[in-house]
Design an enzyme around this catalytic site. Structure first.
Site, short mmCIF file in Angstrom:
data_model
loop_
_atom_site.label_atom_id
_atom_site.label_comp_id
_atom_site.label_asym_id
_atom_site.label_seq_id
_atom_site.Cartn_x
_atom_site.Cartn_y
_atom_site.Cartn_z
N TYR A 1 -1.80 -1.00 10.20
CA TYR A 1 -1.89 -1.18 8.74
C TYR A 1 -0.58 -0.74 8.08
CZ TYR A 1 -3.80 -0.89 3.99
OH TYR A 1 -4.04 -1.07 2.65
N SER A 60 0.87 -1.19 0.00
CA SER A 60 0.00 0.00 0.00
C SER A 60 0.89 1.23 0.00
CB SER A 60 -0.85 0.00 1.28
OG SER A 60 -1.51 1.24 1.44
N1 LIG Z 1 -8.64 -0.07 -1.66
C1 LIG Z 1 -7.61 0.67 -1.35
O1 LIG Z 1 -7.71 1.92 -1.31
C2 LIG Z 1 -6.27 0.05 -1.07
C3 LIG Z 1 -5.16 0.90 -0.96
C4 LIG Z 1 -3.92 0.33 -0.71
C5 LIG Z 1 -3.78 -1.03 -0.57
N2 LIG Z 1 -4.88 -1.82 -0.68
C6 LIG Z 1 -4.67 -3.26 -0.51
O2 LIG Z 1 -5.19 -3.95 -1.61
C7 LIG Z 1 -5.56 -5.27 -1.20
C8 LIG Z 1 -6.98 -5.56 -1.69
O3 LIG Z 1 -7.86 -4.68 -1.02
P1 LIG Z 1 -9.24 -4.18 -1.65
O4 LIG Z 1 -9.28 -2.73 -1.46
O5 LIG Z 1 -9.44 -4.78 -2.98
O6 LIG Z 1 -10.24 -4.77 -0.57
P2 LIG Z 1 -11.50 -5.75 -0.66
O7 LIG Z 1 -12.06 -5.75 0.72
O8 LIG Z 1 -12.37 -5.40 -1.80
O9 LIG Z 1 -10.80 -7.15 -0.96
C9 LIG Z 1 -10.01 -7.79 0.02
C10 LIG Z 1 -10.34 -9.26 -0.04
O10 LIG Z 1 -9.47 -9.93 0.89
C11 LIG Z 1 -10.24 -10.96 1.48
N3 LIG Z 1 -9.68 -11.37 2.76
C12 LIG Z 1 -9.58 -10.64 3.89
N4 LIG Z 1 -9.05 -11.39 4.88
C13 LIG Z 1 -8.83 -12.62 4.34
C14 LIG Z 1 -8.33 -13.84 4.85
N5 LIG Z 1 -7.95 -13.95 6.15
N6 LIG Z 1 -8.22 -14.89 4.03
C15 LIG Z 1 -8.62 -14.79 2.73
N7 LIG Z 1 -9.11 -13.68 2.18
C16 LIG Z 1 -9.22 -12.60 3.00
C17 LIG Z 1 -11.64 -10.36 1.66
O11 LIG Z 1 -12.62 -11.38 1.83
C18 LIG Z 1 -11.80 -9.58 0.37
O12 LIG Z 1 -12.42 -10.36 -0.64
C19 LIG Z 1 -5.39 -5.30 0.32
O13 LIG Z 1 -4.16 -5.94 0.62
C20 LIG Z 1 -5.36 -3.84 0.70
O14 LIG Z 1 -4.64 -3.60 1.88
C21 LIG Z 1 -6.12 -1.32 -0.93
#
Ligand SMILES: NC(=O)c1ccc[n+]([C@@H]2O[C@H](COP(=O)([O-])OP(=O)(O)OC[C@H]3O[C@@H](n4cnc5c(N)ncnc54)[C@H](O)[C@@H]3O)[C@@H](O)[C@H]2O)c1
Length: 230
Positions: free
Chosen positions: A134, A121
């Site tokens: 985080y 991130s």
């Molecule tokens: N959305 C943002 O702004 C953003 C910014 C920076 C980084 N990220 C990172 O991107 C990645 C994806 O996030 P997103 O925004 O698409 O979120 P999201 O919530 O849409 O998707 C995350 C997925 O991870 C799954 N998950 C969570 N815990 C789990 C576990 N213990 N086992 C298996 N699956 C699990 C959830 O069920 C979900 O489907 C994450 O690592 C997040 O930290 C997101």
């Protein structure tokens, strides 16, 4: 990008950036297994060591190999100042965002994957008040990525990392309690003046996974609308 004949695993593939990564890999011809707590092809809790090992063994057994992996599953986790964060909440965030990336990466390398992308991130590049767990977990993902990349570089295996900035996903929407104004405000504060889409971040992940990025390993690619440039 052409992924014909490749077998890929995407954790967190049931939602957001992971789901977009699944879609992009499939569009390129890969056979993709989306693993998720919820909504994937394969139900998996990435914090469970034995379950991770079993899931990857099942992918290899069913498809004959594992070539590519994207470790995308994550949680926004504990949201409080350090003085207020409980140890359980801290550990949960580190467990999902860092320990689980280690477990998946280790199992993927053992299974013979040759290109792996971990998702960190922009919070892994800077401090974020109110999100120490985080931010620490995502800094950890970058260190893990670089270290593993060095260990396997001479065997032709690549391990890279993508740092998304604010991206319109269910996670970000939940983080602001579904407040559209808050999402738009976050977007306006980025250099590009908007949030990213899951597909835009997936493009970076899929490119790093592909042979087009054949000389990149241990790299940290920002897909953040310019946040890391500030
Ligand atoms: N959305 C943002 O702004 C953003 C910014 C920076 C980084 N990220 C990172 O991107 C990645 C994806 O996030 P997103 O925004 O698409 O979120 P999201 O919530 O849409 O998707 C995350 C997925 O991870 C799954 N998950 C969570 N815990 C789990 C576990 N213990 N086992 C298996 N699956 C699990 C959830 O069920 C979900 O489907 C994450 O690592 C997040 O930290 C997101």
């Amino acid at each position: 990008m052409n992924f014909d004949g490749k077998v890929a695993l995407v954790t967190g593939g049931g939602s957001g950036i992971g789901a977009a990564t699944v879609e992009a890999l499939r569009a390129g011809g890969a056979t993709v297994v989306a693993a998720d707590l919820d909504g994937g092809d394969l139900t998996l809790d990435v914090t469970d060591d034995a379950a991770v090992e079993a899931a990857i063994a099942a992918v290899v057994e069913q498809h004959g190999r594992l070539d590519l992996a994207a470790n995308v599953a994550g949680t926004s986790g504990a949201h409080a100042d350090v003085v207020d964060v409980g140890l359980d909440a801290w550990r949960h965030t580190l467990s999902v965002n860092l320990d689980a990336v280690f477990l998946c990466l280790r199992a993927e390398l053992r299974a013979g994957a040759t290109s792996i992308v971990n998702v960190a991130s922009s919070a892994g590049r800077m401090g974020v008040a109110g999100m120490a767990a985080y931010s620490a977990s995502k800094h950890g993902v970058i260190g893990l990525t670089k270290s593993a990349a060095l260990e396997v570089a001479r065997s032709g295996v690549r391990v890279n990392c993508v740092c998304p900035g604010g991206t319109r996903t269910p996670m970000l929407a939940a983080f602001v309690g579904g407040d559209e104004n808050a999402l738009e405000g976050m977007g306006r504060r980025t250099p590009m003046g908007r949030l990213g889409t899951p597909a835009e971040v997936a493009e970076a992940i899929v490119w790093l996974l592909s042979d087009s990025a054949s000389f990149l390993t241990g790299s940290v690619v920002e897909a953040d609308g310019g946040v890391a440039a500030v």
